[in-house]
Design a protein around this motif. Structure first.
Motif, PDB file in Angstrom:
ATOM      1  N   LEU A  32       0.923  -1.246  -0.034  1.00 26.23           N
ATOM      2  CA  LEU A  32      -0.005  -0.177  -0.261  1.00 26.23           C
ATOM      3  C   LEU A  32       0.909   1.089  -0.017  1.00 26.23           C
ATOM      4  CD1 LEU A  32      -2.696  -1.115   2.581  1.00 26.23           C
ATOM      5  CD2 LEU A  32      -2.768  -1.338   0.170  1.00 26.23           C
ATOM      6  N   GLY A  33       1.899   1.187   0.214  1.00 27.70           N
ATOM      7  CA  GLY A  33       2.930   2.353   0.236  1.00 27.70           C
ATOM      8  C   GLY A  33       2.842   3.216   1.408  1.00 27.70           C
ATOM      9  N   ARG A  71      -5.314  -6.251   1.571  1.00 23.92           N
ATOM     10  CA  ARG A  71      -5.136  -5.254   0.358  1.00 23.92           C
ATOM     11  C   ARG A  71      -6.474  -4.982  -0.136  1.00 23.92           C
ATOM     12  NH1 ARG A  71      -4.854  -7.371  -4.644  1.00 23.92           N
ATOM     13  NH2 ARG A  71      -3.372  -6.377  -6.278  1.00 23.92           N
ATOM     14  N   PHE A  72      -7.225  -6.143  -0.212  1.00 23.71           N
ATOM     15  CA  PHE A  72      -8.430  -5.830  -0.983  1.00 23.71           C
ATOM     16  C   PHE A  72      -9.358  -4.961  -0.341  1.00 23.71           C
ATOM     17  CE2 PHE A  72     -13.057  -6.957  -1.151  1.00 23.71           C
ATOM     18  CZ  PHE A  72     -13.217  -6.827  -2.574  1.00 23.71           C
ATOM     19  N   LYS A  73      -9.411  -4.887   1.183  1.00 17.89           N
ATOM     20  CA  LYS A  73      -9.935  -4.072   1.693  1.00 17.89           C
ATOM     21  C   LYS A  73      -9.661  -2.587   1.515  1.00 17.89           C
ATOM     22  CE  LYS A  73     -13.547  -4.997   4.142  1.00 17.89           C
ATOM     23  NZ  LYS A  73     -14.695  -4.570   3.517  1.00 17.89           N
ATOM     24  N   ALA A  74      -8.326  -2.294   1.342  1.00 22.29           N
ATOM     25  CA  ALA A  74      -7.755  -1.044   1.364  1.00 22.29           C
ATOM     26  C   ALA A  74      -7.973  -0.443   0.045  1.00 22.29           C
ATOM     27  CB  ALA A  74      -6.105  -1.108   1.350  1.00 22.29           C
ATOM     28  N   ILE A  75      -7.931  -1.341  -1.025  1.00 21.92           N
ATOM     29  CA  ILE A  75      -8.260  -0.828  -2.487  1.00 21.92           C
ATOM     30  C   ILE A  75      -9.832  -0.705  -2.582  1.00 21.92           C
ATOM     31  CG2 ILE A  75      -8.528  -1.576  -4.915  1.00 21.92           C
ATOM     32  CD1 ILE A  75      -5.975  -3.433  -4.430  1.00 21.92           C
ATOM     33  N   ASP A  76     -10.531  -1.198  -1.903  1.00 23.17           N
ATOM     34  CA  ASP A  76     -12.045  -1.077  -1.919  1.00 23.17           C
ATOM     35  C   ASP A  76     -12.422  -0.016  -1.388  1.00 23.17           C
ATOM     36  OD1 ASP A  76     -14.427  -2.312  -2.356  1.00 23.17           O
ATOM     37  OD2 ASP A  76     -14.764  -2.625  -0.121  1.00 23.17           O
ATOM     38  N   GLY A  77     -11.722   0.441   0.175  1.00 19.99           N
ATOM     39  CA  GLY A  77     -11.962   1.708   0.874  1.00 19.99           C
ATOM     40  C   GLY A  77     -11.541   2.919  -0.205  1.00 19.99           C
ATOM     41  N   HIS A  94      -3.619   1.923  -9.282  1.00 24.83           N
ATOM     42  CA  HIS A  94      -2.188   1.734  -9.274  1.00 24.83           C
ATOM     43  C   HIS A  94      -1.635   0.734  -8.320  1.00 24.83           C
ATOM     44  CE1 HIS A  94       2.219   2.850  -9.304  1.00 24.83           C
ATOM     45  NE2 HIS A  94       2.081   2.862  -7.807  1.00 24.83           N
ATOM     46  N   ILE A  95      -2.219   0.554  -6.982  1.00 24.62           N
ATOM     47  CA  ILE A  95      -1.866  -0.376  -6.177  1.00 24.62           C
ATOM     48  C   ILE A  95      -2.427  -1.933  -6.738  1.00 24.62           C
ATOM     49  CG2 ILE A  95      -2.376  -1.621  -3.877  1.00 24.62           C
ATOM     50  CD1 ILE A  95      -2.464   1.455  -2.925  1.00 24.62           C
ATOM     51  N   GLU A  96      -3.611  -1.706  -7.264  1.00 25.83           N
ATOM     52  CA  GLU A  96      -4.357  -3.046  -7.888  1.00 25.83           C
ATOM     53  C   GLU A  96      -3.275  -3.566  -9.069  1.00 25.83           C
ATOM     54  OE1 GLU A  96      -8.712  -4.157  -8.172  1.00 25.83           O
ATOM     55  OE2 GLU A  96      -7.948  -2.586  -9.284  1.00 25.83           O
ATOM     56  N   THR A  97      -2.806  -2.793  -9.872  1.00 27.86           N
ATOM     57  CA  THR A  97      -2.147  -3.174 -11.036  1.00 27.86           C
ATOM     58  C   THR A  97      -0.547  -3.484 -10.836  1.00 27.86           C
ATOM     59  OG1 THR A  97      -2.012  -1.073 -11.766  1.00 27.86           O
ATOM     60  CG2 THR A  97      -3.864  -2.363 -12.818  1.00 27.86           C
ATOM     61  N   THR A  98      -0.283  -2.802  -9.755  1.00 29.81           N
ATOM     62  CA  THR A  98       1.345  -2.897  -9.551  1.00 29.81           C
ATOM     63  C   THR A  98       1.750  -3.850  -8.484  1.00 29.81           C
ATOM     64  OG1 THR A  98       1.497  -1.255  -8.227  1.00 29.81           O
ATOM     65  CG2 THR A  98       2.009  -0.499 -10.443  1.00 29.81           C
ATOM     66  N   THR A  99       0.734  -4.277  -7.893  1.00 30.02           N
ATOM     67  CA  THR A  99       1.017  -5.283  -6.677  1.00 30.02           C
ATOM     68  C   THR A  99       0.224  -6.461  -6.901  1.00 30.02           C
ATOM     69  OG1 THR A  99      -0.566  -4.620  -5.068  1.00 30.02           O
ATOM     70  CG2 THR A  99       1.353  -3.482  -5.057  1.00 30.02           C
ATOM     71  N   SER A 100       0.789  -7.505  -6.330  1.00 30.77           N
ATOM     72  CA  SER A 100       0.004  -8.805  -6.777  1.00 30.77           C
ATOM     73  C   SER A 100      -0.868  -9.284  -5.337  1.00 30.77           C
ATOM     74  CB  SER A 100       0.856  -9.965  -7.042  1.00 30.77           C
ATOM     75  OG  SER A 100       1.930 -10.097  -6.406  1.00 30.77           O
ATOM     76  N   ASP A 101      -1.775  -9.964  -5.569  1.00 30.84           N
ATOM     77  CA  ASP A 101      -2.690 -10.558  -4.531  1.00 30.84           C
ATOM     78  C   ASP A 101      -1.652 -11.710  -3.921  1.00 30.84           C
ATOM     79  OD1 ASP A 101      -4.047 -12.170  -2.871  1.00 30.84           O
ATOM     80  OD2 ASP A 101      -6.246 -11.836  -3.892  1.00 30.84           O
ATOM     81  N   PRO A 102      -1.214 -11.926  -2.766  1.00 29.80           N
ATOM     82  CA  PRO A 102      -0.392 -12.757  -2.207  1.00 29.80           C
ATOM     83  C   PRO A 102      -1.080 -14.450  -2.142  1.00 29.80           C
ATOM     84  CG  PRO A 102      -1.193 -11.432  -0.528  1.00 29.80           C
ATOM     85  CD  PRO A 102      -1.586 -10.816  -1.722  1.00 29.80           C
ATOM     86  N   LEU A 103      -2.295 -14.224  -2.470  1.00 24.85           N
ATOM     87  CA  LEU A 103      -3.143 -15.578  -2.145  1.00 24.85           C
ATOM     88  C   LEU A 103      -2.721 -16.270  -3.861  1.00 24.85           C
ATOM     89  CD1 LEU A 103      -6.396 -15.613  -0.606  1.00 24.85           C
ATOM     90  CD2 LEU A 103      -4.443 -16.945   0.208  1.00 24.85           C
ATOM     91  N   GLU A 104      -2.608 -15.545  -4.906  1.00 21.19           N
ATOM     92  CA  GLU A 104      -2.160 -15.958  -6.040  1.00 21.19           C
ATOM     93  C   GLU A 104      -0.902 -16.252  -6.190  1.00 21.19           C
ATOM     94  OE1 GLU A 104      -4.131 -13.054  -8.531  1.00 21.19           O
ATOM     95  OE2 GLU A 104      -6.012 -13.430  -7.329  1.00 21.19           O
ATOM     96  N   GLN A 105       0.262 -15.698  -5.445  1.00 18.91           N
ATOM     97  CA  GLN A 105       1.625 -15.855  -5.607  1.00 18.91           C
ATOM     98  C   GLN A 105       1.899 -16.487  -4.443  1.00 18.91           C
ATOM     99  OE1 GLN A 105       3.219 -11.938  -7.406  1.00 18.91           O
ATOM    100  NE2 GLN A 105       4.842 -13.620  -6.771  1.00 18.91           N
ATOM    101  N   THR A 106       2.926 -17.678  -4.631  1.00 20.48           N
ATOM    102  CA  THR A 106       3.179 -18.541  -3.420  1.00 20.48           C
ATOM    103  C   THR A 106       4.719 -17.732  -2.927  1.00 20.48           C
ATOM    104  OG1 THR A 106       3.954 -19.928  -5.327  1.00 20.48           O
ATOM    105  CG2 THR A 106       2.087 -20.345  -3.801  1.00 20.48           C
TER     106      THR A 106
END
Lengths: 422, 119
Positions: A32-33, A71-77, A94-106
């Motif tokens: 979230l920076g 992360r999802f809640k922050a973007i949503d907010g 910006h956050i959504e496209t430049t960072t990845s969801d950790p559940l999709e990345q191991t």
């Protein structure tokens, strides 16, 4: 789900909070920076866990789940608040496209995030007080009240320090990163300094009624262990060893009445052997490295003390030799003073007195009570009671900590009894 | 001839103005700068973040020291400036540390605001 398993899930949330909330926070700050947004997201993620885990079961990877939810809640907010501030929409995208969801990345570099957090909190562009407060708050998860209590100051002062530090991190754009190899030694030094300051504040409180504030010391040791886990560095090892070896004497260094007991008078059976063993193993490892730094040398000195079965059996020659090395890496009048004490043990108090007098003449230690206390002790051992008394009085005039004050008063009183009045 | 005009103010004086007045001052400053720019008289201008965001960089015996705050020695006088555009403070510190004067003087690094001064 039965009540039992629901309770189990709630306990699990508590357990994960205690064990992993700082790691989740560290990753959310990177994603979230922003410290404040990350803290808010962290709280939200745990609140949702409290609601969902008892109902749906504990996720396979709780930490990744929490980061993902935060992360999802922050973007949503941000999207919801974008109605009032259009720039938030851009930020959310910006956050959504430049960072990845950790559940999709191991293979998220979670450990790196904790190091990033430590290096950011201990950034040299922040004041020393701010570095300490930020580290205890963000890395160790102490509350501002706990930090304030440990440093005998008001919670509002600590809170303000943290708010200002975060504002500087944001406005001056202090990056959230582990420094590049070329800068690493200097930056590690800054981190170790913060850890050691925290330890010392807990081990020998610089003011106030109590000699030790054990909580701070154990936080510092915990930090040292974490650092060593993240960063295999000889000086990290050295500092952890130094803290463990000092900590091993905690029980022995104060009497039942809270008075200071000097190293030579301590009951060595009270020393914590487990801590000593761990400390000595680390010192040996650190000494085997190519770069032997000041913490390792200080730990080696503490190890020589720890290995002696009684004060009389201490290998003073080795201690003096280690102080000589230490002075070469880190010239300091306080280390010279400690060396003088070791020399006095090796060669007798007359030699020590000579060194301390030369040191005091240079003026840097003129306001340092322990320089006069050492001088007084040498004079006492030489039978020069009037000189000893004068130096104890100087030390007493400068001392700020009550147990040390009582110790000096006791010594002064003993001196009075021993003299024959004219 | 090029001139550097340094703007000094007490932050608390500025903060004491009600927000609409601060906004008006900021707008006035910005339109003044625009006017100077159109006339070809202005090279660059920007408000700075508050002094708490300052970082001082010195290099002594090859070692960079970074400290919080604007701690110029009282004997030191402003000798020049570099306006730089880099991703973050660490890059700014690296650049400041390599400037020759950092070896005998000090370089104060102040982040510039990206918007007007009233925000």
């Amino acid at each position: 789900m039965s009540d039992d398993t629901a309770q189990e899930a709630r306990d699990k949330v508590d357990e994960v909070y205690r064990a992993e909330s700082r790691q989740v926070l560290a990753t959310l700050i990177r994603l979230l920076g922003n410290f404040d947004a990350a803290e808010e997201a962290l709280q939200e993620a745990f609140a949702i866990a409290m609601e969902q885990w008892p109902r749906d079961g504990i996720p396979a990877n709780p930490r990744a789940w929490l980061v993902s939810t935060g992360r999802f809640k922050a973007i949503d907010g941000m999207r919801r608040r974008a109605r009032y501030d259009a720039s938030l929409n851009e930020l959310a995208t910006h956050i959504e496209t430049t960072t990845s969801d950790p559940l999709e990345q191991t293979n998220e570099p979670i450990e790196d995030d904790r190091l990033r957090l430590i290096f950011t909190c201990c950034h040299p562009a922040l004041s020393s007080e701010a570095q300490i407060s930020m580290t205890l708050r963000e890395v160790c998860n102490l509350t501002t009240e706990e930090i304030a209590r440990a440093f005998l100051t008001k919670p509002a002062t600590i809170a303000q320090r943290i708010v200002r530090a975060k504002a500087k991190i944001r406005d001056a754009r202090i990056p959230y990163e582990v420094p590049p190899p070329l800068e690493l030694p200097e930056r590690v030094e800054a981190v170790l300094r913060v850890v050691y300051l925290v330890f010392n504040e807990g081990y020998s409180a610089s003011f106030g009624p109590s000699l030790t504030r054990a909580d701070l010391s154990s936080e510092a040791i915990r930090l040292g262990r974490l650092l060593l886990q993240l960063l295999l560095d000889a000086e990290v090892m050295g500092l952890l060893a130094l803290m463990l070896l000092h900590e091993s004497r905690r029980q022995a260094r104060t009497s039942a009445s809270g008075d200071l007991v000097l190293l030579e008078q301590q009951d060595r059976s009270l020393w914590n052997r487990d801590l000593i063993r761990e400390g000595i193993t680390l010192v040996k490892q650190a000494l085997a490295s190519k770069r032997i730094g000041p913490y390792t040398l200080q730990a080696a000195i503490a190890a020589v003390h720890a290995e002696a079965r009684s004060a009389g059996e201490t290998d003073w020659a080795q201690i003096v030799a280690l102080y000589d090395l230490l002075l070469r890496t880190e010239p300091s009048p306080i280390i010279e003073l400690n060396r003088a004490v070791a020399v006095a043990m090796r060669d007798g108090p007359a030699k020590g007195l000579e060194l301390v007098d030369a040191l005091l003449k240079r003026g840097e230690l003129a306001q340092y009570h322990l320089a006069y206390a050492a001088r007084a002790d040498f004079c006492r051992r030489l039978g020069r009671n009037a000189d000893a008394r004068a130096s104890y009085e100087r030390a007493l005039a400068l001392v700020k900590q009550e147990p040390e004050q009582r110790f000096l008063e006791k010594r002064l009183a003993e001196l009075g009894q021993g003299t024959v009045s004219p | 001839m090029k001139y550097l005009c340094l703007v000094y103010l007490e932050e608390k004086t500025l903060n004491a103005f009600p927000s609409h007045e601060r906004r008006a001052i900021s707008d006035e400053a910005m339109s003044y700068c625009e006017k100077l720019q159109k006339a070809g008289q202005l090279l660059a201008a920007a408000p700075l973040h508050p002094v708490e965001t300052a970082t001082t960089v010195r290099v002594r015996e090859g070692k960079t020291s970074t400290t919080d705050g604007p701690f110029a020695e009282t004997k030191e006088q402003l000798g020049g400036f570099l306006m730089i555009d880099v991703p973050d403070l660490n890059d700014a510190i690296r650049i400041a540390a390599q400037f020759p004067a950092a070896r005998f003087g000090s370089v104060e690094v102040r982040p510039m605001k990206e918007l007007g001064c009233a925000d």
